[in-house]
Write a protein that holds these residues in place. Sequence first.
Motif, PDB file in Angstrom:
ATOM      1  N   PHE A  57       5.800  -3.829  -2.665  1.00 33.32           N
ATOM      2  CA  PHE A  57       6.324  -2.470  -2.650  1.00 33.32           C
ATOM      3  C   PHE A  57       5.202  -1.500  -2.994  1.00 33.32           C
ATOM      4  N   ALA A  58       5.354  -0.256  -2.557  1.00 33.78           N
ATOM      5  CA  ALA A  58       4.386   0.785  -2.874  1.00 33.78           C
ATOM      6  C   ALA A  58       5.127   2.104  -3.019  1.00 33.78           C
ATOM      7  N   PHE A  59       4.470   3.027  -3.670  1.00 34.72           N
ATOM      8  CA  PHE A  59       5.014   4.369  -3.840  1.00 34.72           C
ATOM      9  C   PHE A  59       3.968   5.329  -3.279  1.00 34.72           C
ATOM     10  N   PHE A  60       4.387   6.291  -2.458  1.00 40.14           N
ATOM     11  CA  PHE A  60       3.406   7.208  -1.905  1.00 40.14           C
ATOM     12  C   PHE A  60       3.947   8.625  -1.836  1.00 40.14           C
ATOM     13  N   ASN A  61       2.999   9.545  -1.776  1.00 38.69           N
ATOM     14  CA  ASN A  61       3.306  10.965  -1.598  1.00 38.69           C
ATOM     15  C   ASN A  61       2.647  11.417  -0.306  1.00 38.69           C
ATOM     16  N   ALA A 113       3.715  -0.497   6.381  1.00 40.08           N
ATOM     17  CA  ALA A 113       4.649   0.000   5.372  1.00 40.08           C
ATOM     18  C   ALA A 113       5.867   0.591   6.059  1.00 40.08           C
ATOM     19  N   ALA A 114       6.996   0.467   5.404  1.00 39.21           N
ATOM     20  CA  ALA A 114       8.236   1.078   5.878  1.00 39.21           C
ATOM     21  C   ALA A 114       8.845   1.873   4.734  1.00 39.21           C
ATOM     22  N   LYS A 115       9.217   3.103   5.023  1.00 39.03           N
ATOM     23  CA  LYS A 115       9.876   3.929   4.012  1.00 39.03           C
ATOM     24  C   LYS A 115      11.268   3.356   3.788  1.00 39.03           C
ATOM     25  N   ILE A 116      11.557   2.983   2.543  1.00 39.03           N
ATOM     26  CA  ILE A 116      12.849   2.390   2.202  1.00 39.03           C
ATOM     27  C   ILE A 116      13.904   3.490   2.135  1.00 39.03           C
TER      28      ILE A 116
END
Length: 158
Positions: A57-61, A113-116
């Motif tokens: 998982f990752a967190f991005f802006n 990556a896919a935005k959850i």
Amino acid sequence: MKRQKRITDFLKINGITNIKFNIVSKTLAEYKHVGTRISVPEAANPNEYHKGTLGGFAFFNKEKEASSCALFSRHVALGCSSKLYVDGENGQLTELGEILEDTLQHGSYDIAAAKIHDHHVPHCDVQFKNSEGVQRPGKLYTQATSIDLQAIIFPLLS
């Protein structure tokens, strides 16, 4: 029950017959952890899927929008639609999110990556675990400058 029978049959083949199962929960939330099976429908044939596993998982802006993302192998998503599904019980697919097209660029790392979808985020188990599934302490790595994984090109060795 099917899983239990497969395990029992396998163990019997290997001479293990004294087997006891301790069922903790009868339901599984398959999309909650790293290693969950994922499916991405092919663009040309939506009834055919590329298969893989959830890598993390990752967190991005981006453009002042914060999002949680699922990470997986880029090669799984090439030639596919933008939907990312997780494989649930009884073969049912659950749409987890939308693949970020920027992560599918050729010449980059094999990471997509896919935005959850927001309603799935609270159900994702993003903590690191060891090989026995025990949660281990960890922290987010940050550095002063951001690394754009899509912009890195490795020089050819001559």
